[in-house]
Scaffold this motif. Structure first.
Motif, PDB file in Angstrom:
ATOM      1  N   GLU A 111       0.834  -1.204   0.000  1.00 62.09           N
ATOM      2  CA  GLU A 111       0.000   0.000   0.000  1.00 62.09           C
ATOM      3  C   GLU A 111       0.870   1.257   0.000  1.00 62.09           C
ATOM      4  OE1 GLU A 111      -3.656   2.078  -0.153  1.00 62.09           O
ATOM      5  OE2 GLU A 111      -3.052   0.013  -0.587  1.00 62.09           O
ATOM      6  N   GLY A 112       1.953   1.230   0.757  1.00 58.84           N
ATOM      7  CA  GLY A 112       2.873   2.365   0.723  1.00 58.84           C
ATOM      8  C   GLY A 112       3.444   2.577  -0.663  1.00 58.84           C
ATOM      9  N   PHE A 113       3.827   1.476  -1.310  1.00 56.85           N
ATOM     10  CA  PHE A 113       4.366   1.538  -2.669  1.00 56.85           C
ATOM     11  C   PHE A 113       3.331   2.096  -3.645  1.00 56.85           C
ATOM     12  CE2 PHE A 113       4.883  -0.722  -6.769  1.00 56.85           C
ATOM     13  CZ  PHE A 113       6.110  -0.199  -7.167  1.00 56.85           C
ATOM     14  N   LEU A 114       2.081   1.647  -3.521  1.00 56.74           N
ATOM     15  CA  LEU A 114       1.014   2.140  -4.398  1.00 56.74           C
ATOM     16  C   LEU A 114       0.773   3.636  -4.210  1.00 56.74           C
ATOM     17  CD1 LEU A 114      -1.580  -0.764  -4.153  1.00 56.74           C
ATOM     18  CD2 LEU A 114      -0.247  -0.120  -6.169  1.00 56.74           C
ATOM     19  N   LEU A 115       1.074   4.123  -3.020  1.00 62.58           N
ATOM     20  CA  LEU A 115       0.921   5.545  -2.739  1.00 62.58           C
ATOM     21  C   LEU A 115       2.182   6.340  -3.082  1.00 62.58           C
ATOM     22  CD1 LEU A 115      -0.999   5.231   0.646  1.00 62.58           C
ATOM     23  CD2 LEU A 115      -1.938   5.996  -1.545  1.00 62.58           C
TER      24      LEU A 115
END
Length: 247
Positions: A111-115
């Motif tokens: 999720e951090g990567f997607l953000l």
């Protein structure tokens, strides 16, 4: 640096406290983690109810949701700053091969990567959980390398560390995901009311654990560092499906 930390074992887990302590030596740390164990929750988001965020006595925030919820809420509304990195873990147990699909630990980092934030999932690959300090030392090395040579674009790393004393660790190595065999059969049981219930069985043995895989690294006392990607497109099948669709 400013770090956001989450996990899937819950805000009370020893691994997340060890991770927070390790990263606090390199900058500001905020922990936003699930209120209970959410292992195996994968990348699920809670969309059928509102989420609440509370603060524990140790300063950690906890959310009545999934690991993905925690990172999403933190980055998009809770925090008054944008983290430089997201770390997830330190998970108690490995997240290798096919396990990464189900892992809440990897999901939080995803999720951090997607953000748009460089993100790292860290797991201690052992049942005993005796050597979280070894995983913390690996995290410390990774952050030092990052500070010396920052990523030019967001990356998603899955790191697994053998559950052994630090003096037995044979370094870090870049790996690919291995593959497990089919999972073991479900386990049938009876609940107190006499109904048949089913427990998901243990993971199967490794099918692809050759040199270069995360399985191989752990078996040889090395920490595995696996870069992950999220494009699920089967590019090798595009032409075949196109022909099939228009035949």
């Amino acid at each position: 640096m400013k770090f956001l930390i989450s996990n899937d074992d819950g805000y009370f887990a020893p691994g997340i406290a060890t991770l927070a302590e390790a990263l606090s030596r390199h900058g500001e740390v905020v922990v936003v983690a699930p209120e209970r164990d959410r292992s195996g929750s994968s990348n699920s988001l809670t969309l059928d109810r509102p989420l609440s965020v509370r603060k524990a006595a140790n300063g950690f925030f906890y959310v009545n949701g999934t690991p993905t919820d925690c990172v999403h809420v933190a980055v998009t509304g809770l925090l008054d700053f944008r983290p430089d990195m997201v770390f997830s873990g330190i998970n108690h147990g490995p997240n290798v091969g096919d396990d990464t699909i189900y892992s809440g630990t990897v999901a939080a980092a995803t999720e951090g990567f997607l953000l748009g934030i460089p993100s790292v999932a860290v797991s201690l690959a052992g049942k005993s959980g005796a050597h979280f300090a070894t995983a913390a030392a690996v995290v410390d090395q990774l952050v030092q390398r990052l500070q010396a040579s920052p990523f030019q674009s967001p990356v998603l790393l899955n790191v697994n560390v053998p559950d052994i004393p630090l003096d037995r660790l044979a370094g870090m190595t870049v790996t690919r995901l291995g593959r497990r065999h089919y999972a073991e059969p479900v386990i049938k049981a009876k609940n107190p009311r006499g109904d048949t219930v089913y427990w998901v069985g243990p993971v199967g043995p490794a099918q692809d654990a050759c040199e270069g895989t995360d399985f191989w690294a752990l078996a040889n006392n090395q920490a595995s560092v696996t870069p992950l990607m999220l494009d699920l497109t089967a590019y090798g099948q595009l032409d075949g499906i196109k022909t099939w669709l228009h035949s």
